[in-house]
Design a protein around this motif. Structure first.
Motif, PDB file in Angstrom:
ATOM      1  N   ASP A   7      -1.833  -8.366   8.063  1.00 22.07           N
ATOM      2  CA  ASP A   7      -2.641  -8.516   6.858  1.00 22.07           C
ATOM      3  C   ASP A   7      -3.488  -7.282   6.629  1.00 22.07           C
ATOM      4  O   ASP A   7      -3.724  -6.507   7.544  1.00 22.07           O
ATOM      5  CB  ASP A   7      -3.561  -9.735   7.003  1.00 22.07           C
ATOM      6  N   PRO A   8      -3.991  -7.129   5.386  1.00 27.00           N
ATOM      7  CA  PRO A   8      -4.994  -6.081   5.182  1.00 27.00           C
ATOM      8  C   PRO A   8      -6.287  -6.466   5.901  1.00 27.00           C
ATOM      9  O   PRO A   8      -6.517  -7.645   6.177  1.00 27.00           O
ATOM     10  CB  PRO A   8      -5.217  -6.078   3.670  1.00 27.00           C
ATOM     11  N   ARG A   9      -7.091  -5.457   6.192  1.00 32.08           N
ATOM     12  CA  ARG A   9      -8.396  -5.714   6.796  1.00 32.08           C
ATOM     13  C   ARG A   9      -9.186  -6.673   5.917  1.00 32.08           C
ATOM     14  O   ARG A   9      -9.241  -6.524   4.711  1.00 32.08           O
ATOM     15  CB  ARG A   9      -9.085  -4.355   6.945  1.00 32.08           C
ATOM     16  N   TYR A  10      -9.841  -7.690   6.518  1.00 29.27           N
ATOM     17  CA  TYR A  10     -10.533  -8.726   5.746  1.00 29.27           C
ATOM     18  C   TYR A  10     -11.756  -8.152   5.024  1.00 29.27           C
ATOM     19  O   TYR A  10     -12.001  -8.432   3.867  1.00 29.27           O
ATOM     20  CB  TYR A  10     -10.943  -9.859   6.693  1.00 29.27           C
ATOM     21  N   ALA A  11     -12.529  -7.357   5.727  1.00 31.32           N
ATOM     22  CA  ALA A  11     -13.714  -6.743   5.115  1.00 31.32           C
ATOM     23  C   ALA A  11     -14.130  -5.557   5.969  1.00 31.32           C
ATOM     24  O   ALA A  11     -13.648  -5.378   7.086  1.00 31.32           O
ATOM     25  CB  ALA A  11     -14.864  -7.738   5.028  1.00 31.32           C
ATOM     26  N   GLY A  12     -15.013  -4.753   5.449  1.00 27.09           N
ATOM     27  CA  GLY A  12     -15.475  -3.576   6.193  1.00 27.09           C
ATOM     28  C   GLY A  12     -14.454  -2.456   6.098  1.00 27.09           C
ATOM     29  O   GLY A  12     -13.395  -2.602   5.493  1.00 27.09           O
ATOM     30  N   ARG A  13     -14.799  -1.318   6.705  1.00 28.98           N
ATOM     31  CA  ARG A  13     -13.918  -0.160   6.626  1.00 28.98           C
ATOM     32  C   ARG A  13     -13.174   0.050   7.937  1.00 28.98           C
ATOM     33  O   ARG A  13     -13.623  -0.392   8.983  1.00 28.98           O
ATOM     34  CB  ARG A  13     -14.747   1.097   6.321  1.00 28.98           C
ATOM     35  N   SER A  14     -12.029   0.722   7.872  1.00 30.28           N
ATOM     36  CA  SER A  14     -11.303   1.064   9.091  1.00 30.28           C
ATOM     37  C   SER A  14     -12.176   1.958   9.966  1.00 30.28           C
ATOM     38  O   SER A  14     -12.864   2.835   9.469  1.00 30.28           O
ATOM     39  CB  SER A  14     -10.016   1.800   8.751  1.00 30.28           C
ATOM     40  N   LYS A  15     -12.140   1.708  11.273  1.00 25.62           N
ATOM     41  CA  LYS A  15     -12.916   2.533  12.191  1.00 25.62           C
ATOM     42  C   LYS A  15     -12.041   3.647  12.758  1.00 25.62           C
ATOM     43  O   LYS A  15     -12.384   4.288  13.731  1.00 25.62           O
ATOM     44  CB  LYS A  15     -13.475   1.675  13.329  1.00 25.62           C
ATOM     45  N   TYR A  16     -10.881   3.831  12.150  1.00 27.58           N
ATOM     46  CA  TYR A  16     -10.001   4.910  12.571  1.00 27.58           C
ATOM     47  C   TYR A  16      -9.847   5.940  11.460  1.00 27.58           C
ATOM     48  O   TYR A  16      -8.858   5.945  10.737  1.00 27.58           O
ATOM     49  CB  TYR A  16      -8.612   4.367  12.954  1.00 27.58           C
ATOM     50  N   PRO A  17     -10.813   6.838  11.288  1.00 26.77           N
ATOM     51  CA  PRO A  17     -10.610   7.937  10.356  1.00 26.77           C
ATOM     52  C   PRO A  17      -9.515   8.850  10.911  1.00 26.77           C
ATOM     53  O   PRO A  17      -9.153   8.748  12.087  1.00 26.77           O
ATOM     54  CB  PRO A  17     -11.964   8.642  10.343  1.00 26.77           C
ATOM     55  N   TRP A  18      -8.989   9.732  10.060  1.00 30.53           N
ATOM     56  CA  TRP A  18      -7.865  10.578  10.483  1.00 30.53           C
ATOM     57  C   TRP A  18      -8.150  11.350  11.768  1.00 30.53           C
ATOM     58  O   TRP A  18      -7.271  11.548  12.597  1.00 30.53           O
ATOM     59  CB  TRP A  18      -7.476  11.538   9.355  1.00 30.53           C
TER      60      TRP A  18
END
Ligand code: UDP
Ligand code: MG
Length: 322
Positions: free
Chosen positions: A203-214
């Motif tokens: 699924d897509p992340r439910y809320a918040g931002r990914s903690k894996y920037p490039w």
């Protein structure tokens, strides 16, 4: 086992600034636990140095429910280390590692446990789609798995993340792996035992931002490759040899032309510049590669602890890391 003789399942959840998802996550995973009363559950949340409301939310959950165990690290140590800390604290006969952001649906946990009951030791969850992930992320992920499997670790399940379940035997084995440059998927792929795969829709992340920037994604990939493969170092040798073959051929051609034409060819300066730049460039690139390995050797040699714990809740003060 708990007092009813049910097997204990440890759900290990690394959390870094996940205040936006934690309550919903716990509702969903709690519902799964209620529906499967044949198992006892504990939820080992690792707060990986969050600086939002994660600590407060976890504290509330732990206050309301003794099955919620919270391990708070002294700073952000990164996803792979956070999982490791959670594994060190897990007490269950079965362990499930799952992200907090609901990209890995907790409702699949019963299927995973069933596979374990049926004689498997490790169940890898393989994504058959990656909803909500950008095209560059999907493409680089594909490339990453292809390269890793081809060059370094053929056992690595394609497109499996850290969402997996395994039994205590595997847990005890994996705990012995204390390398600092950690690629947990690689450790599991290489540990042996009976492994199986289960495919699921991510699924897509439910809320918040990914903690894996490039930046972190690249670091992660470099760590993974250098932890398992000497290929980059070998490439240096091959490229060096090829460069020298080219050089000799170039010199021979120049000589032949010189003899045949009975005149010195021009392009001397061009040749000098090309050769000089080409070789010194190669030198620099491969020196850099050796540096990557050397840096990792140094880090391993220091034998520092993998993580530092600030506090524990609902957990024994002195758990049993190896
Ligand atoms: N995470 C962590 N420490 C970090 C980065 C991430 O514990 O330094 C956790 C994060 O809270 C989440 C999981 O690891 O539960 C996966 O991170 P994320 O969803 O941000 O990664 P993505 O799914 O975008 O690859
Ligand atoms: Mg995620």
């Amino acid at each position: 086992m708990n007092e009813n003789g049910n097997s204990l399942v440890s759900v290990v959840v690394p959390c870094y600034n996940e205040e936006a998802v934690l309550e919903t996550f716990f509702e969903r995973v709690g519902a799964v636990a209620r529906a499967h009363s044949g198992y006892a559950f504990e939820f080992v949340f690792v707060d990986d140095g969050s600086d939002d409301g994660t600590a407060g939310t976890l504290d509330d959950l732990a206050g309301k429910d003794a099955r919620v165990k919270v391990l708070t690290l002294s700073r952000n140590f990164g996803h792979q280390i956070a999982i490791t800390a959670g594994l060190d604290a897990a007490a269950g006969q079965y362990v499930v590692v799952i992200d907090a952001d609901l990209q890995d649906p907790p409702e699949l946990i019963p299927d995973m446990l069933e596979r374990l009951e049926n004689g498997n030791d490790i169940v890898h969850m393989v994504r058959h789609n990656r909803r909500g992930e950008s095209l560059p992320k999907r493409l680089t992920a594909r490339l990453f798995y292809a390269v890793m499997r081809r060059c370094a670790l053929p056992e690595l399940p394609l497109d499996a993340g850290d969402f997996k379940a395994f039994n205590r035997r595997v847990l005890l084995a994996v705990r012995q792996y204390r390398e600092r440059v950690r690629f947990i998927r690689g450790i599991f792929a290489g540990v042996g035992f009976k492994q199986t795969e289960l495919s699921y829709a991510r699924d897509p992340r439910y809320a918040g931002r990914s903690k894996y920037p490039w930046r972190k994604v690249v670091r992660f990939a470099v760590d993974a490759v250098t932890a398992y493969s000497l290929l980059p170092l070998r490439l240096a040798l091959v490229a060096g040899v090829l460069a020298w073959v080219g050089l000799v051929a170039y010199l021979a051609a120049t000589l032949i032309r010189w003899v045949a034409a009975r005149a010195a060819p021009d392009l001397r300066w061009t040749a000098i510049v090309v050769v000089f730049l080409g070789l010194s460039g190669l030198n620099l690139i491969f020196l850099g590669m050796i540096g990557e390995y050397l840096g990792r050797v140094l880090r391993e040699l220091k034998q520092r602890p993998l993580y530092v714990v600030r506090s524990r809740r609902n957990l024994d003060d002195d758990p049993q890391p190896p």
